[in-house]
Design an enzyme around this catalytic site. Structure first.
Site, short mmCIF file in Angstrom:
data_model
loop_
_atom_site.label_atom_id
_atom_site.label_comp_id
_atom_site.label_asym_id
_atom_site.label_seq_id
_atom_site.Cartn_x
_atom_site.Cartn_y
_atom_site.Cartn_z
N GLU A 119 0.85 -1.21 0.00
CA GLU A 119 0.00 0.00 0.00
C GLU A 119 0.88 1.26 0.00
O GLU A 119 0.69 2.21 0.77
CB GLU A 119 -0.97 0.02 1.18
N GLU A 133 -0.44 9.66 9.85
CA GLU A 133 -0.22 8.65 8.81
C GLU A 133 0.50 9.18 7.58
O GLU A 133 1.29 8.47 6.95
CB GLU A 133 -1.56 8.02 8.41
N HIS A 205 -12.56 7.01 13.62
CA HIS A 205 -11.49 6.85 14.62
C HIS A 205 -10.30 7.78 14.40
O HIS A 205 -9.33 7.73 15.17
CB HIS A 205 -10.99 5.41 14.63
N HIS A 238 -14.66 2.34 17.88
CA HIS A 238 -13.22 2.10 18.11
C HIS A 238 -12.94 2.24 19.61
O HIS A 238 -13.45 3.18 20.24
CB HIS A 238 -12.44 3.14 17.30
C1 UD1 Z 1 -4.11 3.21 14.70
C2 UD1 Z 1 -3.25 3.84 13.60
C3 UD1 Z 1 -4.13 4.38 12.48
C4 UD1 Z 1 -5.08 3.29 11.97
C5 UD1 Z 1 -5.86 2.71 13.15
C6 UD1 Z 1 -6.71 1.55 12.68
C7 UD1 Z 1 -1.20 4.98 14.30
C8 UD1 Z 1 -0.60 6.21 14.84
N1 UD1 Z 1 -2.52 4.98 14.17
O1 UD1 Z 1 -4.88 4.25 15.28
O2 UD1 Z 1 -3.32 4.80 11.41
O3 UD1 Z 1 -5.96 3.88 11.06
O4 UD1 Z 1 -4.94 2.22 14.13
O5 UD1 Z 1 -7.71 1.24 13.60
O6 UD1 Z 1 -0.50 4.03 14.03
N2 UD1 Z 1 -7.28 0.17 21.69
C9 UD1 Z 1 -7.76 -0.88 22.43
N3 UD1 Z 1 -7.79 -2.12 21.83
C10 UD1 Z 1 -7.39 -2.35 20.55
C11 UD1 Z 1 -6.93 -1.26 19.81
C12 UD1 Z 1 -6.87 0.00 20.39
O7 UD1 Z 1 -8.14 -0.73 23.57
O8 UD1 Z 1 -7.44 -3.48 20.10
C13 UD1 Z 1 -7.23 1.53 22.32
C14 UD1 Z 1 -6.08 1.63 23.34
O9 UD1 Z 1 -6.48 2.45 24.39
C15 UD1 Z 1 -4.97 2.29 22.51
C16 UD1 Z 1 -5.80 3.25 21.68
O10 UD1 Z 1 -6.98 2.52 21.32
O11 UD1 Z 1 -4.01 2.94 23.30
C17 UD1 Z 1 -5.13 3.83 20.46
O12 UD1 Z 1 -4.53 2.84 19.64
P1 UD1 Z 1 -3.44 3.31 18.54
O13 UD1 Z 1 -3.01 2.13 17.76
O14 UD1 Z 1 -2.39 4.14 19.17
O15 UD1 Z 1 -4.24 4.33 17.64
P2 UD1 Z 1 -5.50 4.13 16.72
O16 UD1 Z 1 -6.34 5.34 16.88
O17 UD1 Z 1 -6.09 2.81 16.94
N1 UDP Z 2 -13.45 -3.37 10.34
C1 UDP Z 2 -13.77 -4.48 11.13
N2 UDP Z 2 -14.63 -4.31 12.18
C2 UDP Z 2 -15.18 -3.10 12.50
C3 UDP Z 2 -14.83 -1.98 11.68
C4 UDP Z 2 -13.96 -2.15 10.63
O1 UDP Z 2 -13.31 -5.59 10.87
O2 UDP Z 2 -15.94 -3.01 13.47
C5 UDP Z 2 -12.51 -3.56 9.21
C6 UDP Z 2 -12.91 -2.97 7.87
O3 UDP Z 2 -13.64 -3.90 7.10
C7 UDP Z 2 -11.58 -2.60 7.24
C8 UDP Z 2 -10.67 -2.33 8.42
O4 UDP Z 2 -11.32 -2.86 9.57
O5 UDP Z 2 -11.03 -3.68 6.51
C9 UDP Z 2 -10.43 -0.85 8.59
O6 UDP Z 2 -9.78 -0.62 9.78
P1 UDP Z 2 -9.78 0.80 10.49
O7 UDP Z 2 -10.96 1.57 10.05
O8 UDP Z 2 -9.60 0.53 11.95
O9 UDP Z 2 -8.42 1.45 10.00
P2 UDP Z 2 -8.01 2.28 8.68
O10 UDP Z 2 -8.38 1.48 7.49
O11 UDP Z 2 -8.68 3.60 8.76
O12 UDP Z 2 -6.53 2.43 8.85
#
Ligand code: UD1
Ligand code: UDP
Length: 366
Positions: A119, A133, A205, A238
């Protein structure tokens, strides 16, 4: 001698988009596939690895609640340095633009390990949007050896940055490979929604939307739910507290609004298929929704995925109260506007991206 390729996954979307590559590489006799989970996400990563039956060989368990970019980056850099010293892979594959990708790319660069960036080449050209990002993917792009670009547009972006044409391979996005694997399962929607009601699916998110922009999005969703009792809203929230707390503050308790935990991938695909309209700021959902013919409103002002917008099946509405309400209402009330966006095109891939990535690696290593 077998070559060792280390596939790295950190968050939910990385795992979804890396899964087809891992599964395809595992069919190759010349490669020893190793899987490294940073677990920047914990529960949401596990949901995906369980679904695709992927078992990480190494798990850094890096997530902490409400982690900051700095602490996560620092933690990952230290852990990754040791792991890569021990593993000594011939190449490392990363996917997308997360902190995981950026830190892995940096350590591979320090340790002279070849990087394949899946990607590659997505750009808004605005370093603050999406944050962080846009910077993460530019850093990975600077350091990568193979740039697996999903589209011709992504290829052009990389050329503009001085990447050699010979290092860019246009493959399509592996998200469509994953989608086709899941869509074939034809699952039931796991959330009770009356079949008579139109379903509006929401995800949000993005860090740059935290605070007032996310509040505006939630205010708009509340107005739409209050004005449209014949529609049902489904929002898998999220787990980031910056998102979860706001979503619940504004949207809990509405009779036609379901807030739920993040959905497993296959049920989420079922929800996309069942939906009438999708509202999202997700990158992956922007790629999937057009492929299954769902009009999609993007809760951002910019996108690095312009192809579907140019073709008129995705519209940018920003985190803007008035535009979200007006454009969603238009799709609900005006059949011709709806039909114009519900055409079912797949500008991001044909389901064979993993095959092309593996072919490139096979030709290099064998
Ligand atoms: C991250 C990525 C973003 C991506 C997104 C997909 C970075 C900086 N951000 O953002 O590019 O689009 O993931 O979803 O890399 N948490 C949980 N359980 C989980 C996941 C997250 O509790 O399984 C909570 C935790 O409190 C964690 C917070 O979410 O600290 C943030 O997670 P983080 O990966 O830092 O950022 P995202 O907003 O998830
Ligand atoms: N997705 C999922 N469960 C959910 C919401 C999204 O499996 O409740 C999947 C969705 O089909 C897509 C991916 O998660 O493939 C997108 O992830 P996210 O939106 O967290 O991150 P981004 O794509 O914005 O980085």
């Amino acid at each position: 001698m077998k070559r060792k390729i280390l596939c790295v996954i950190g968050t939910r979307p990385e795992a979804i988009k890396m899964a087809p590559v891992i599964l395809a590489l595992k069919q190759e006799p010349w490669v020893n596939v190793r899987i490294l989970a940073t677990a920047q996400h914990r529960q949401m990563l596990d949901q995906v690895t369980d679904f695709f039956d992927i078992d990480p060989d190494i798990d850094l368990n890096a997530m902490s609640p409400n982690q900051t970019l700095t602490t996560l980056t620092a933690r990952l850099l230290l852990k990754l340095d040791d792991v890569l010293q021990t593993e000594k892979p011939d190449a490392v594959l990363v996917q997308g633009d997360t902190t995981t990708v950026m830190t892995v790319a940096l350590i591979c660069f320090y340790q002279h390990i070849l990087i394949g960036h899946i990607e590659a080449g997505l750009r808004t050209w605005d370093i603050q949007n999406p944050f962080p990002e846009e910077a993460n993917r530019a850093i990975a792009g600077k350091l990568a050896h193979w740039h697996f670009a999903p589209t011709e547009g992504a290829r052009r972006n990389l050329l503009k940055e001085g990447v050699l044409d010979s290092e860019i391979i246009v493959t399509g996005n592996t998200v469509i490979d994953a989608l086709l694997m899941s869509v074939a399962k034809d699952l039931e929607l796991s959330v009770p929604v009356s079949p008579a009601k139109r379903l509006i699916l929401v995800t949000s998110h993005r860090r740059e939307n935290f605070g007032e922009p996310l509040r505006n999005i939630c205010r708009a969703l509340r107005t739409l739910a209050e004005n449209n009792h014949a529609a049902h809203f489904l929002y898998p929230v999220h787990p980031n507290p910056n998102v979860k707390d706001v979503a619940h503050e504004f949207l809990a308790g509405l009779p036609n609004f379901t807030l739920c935990e993040p959905m497993d991938y296959a049920p989420f695909v079922a929800a996309m298929k069942r939906s009438y309209i999708i509202l999202t700021d997700s990158g992956g959902v922007q790629e999937e929704a057009p492929a299954i013919g769902k009009p999609t409103l993007v809760l951002r002002d910019e996108t690095e995925r312009p192809e579907a917008v140019e073709q008129g099946v995705v519209k940018l509405v920003g985190p803007n109260y008035k535009r979200i309400v007006t454009e969603t209402q238009r799709l609900l009330d005006d059949e011709s506007s709806y039909k114009a966006m519900a055409r079912g095109i797949s500008p991001y891939g044909d389901g064979r991206a993993a095959e092309r990535i593996v072919k490139t690696l096979r030709e290099h290593f064998t």
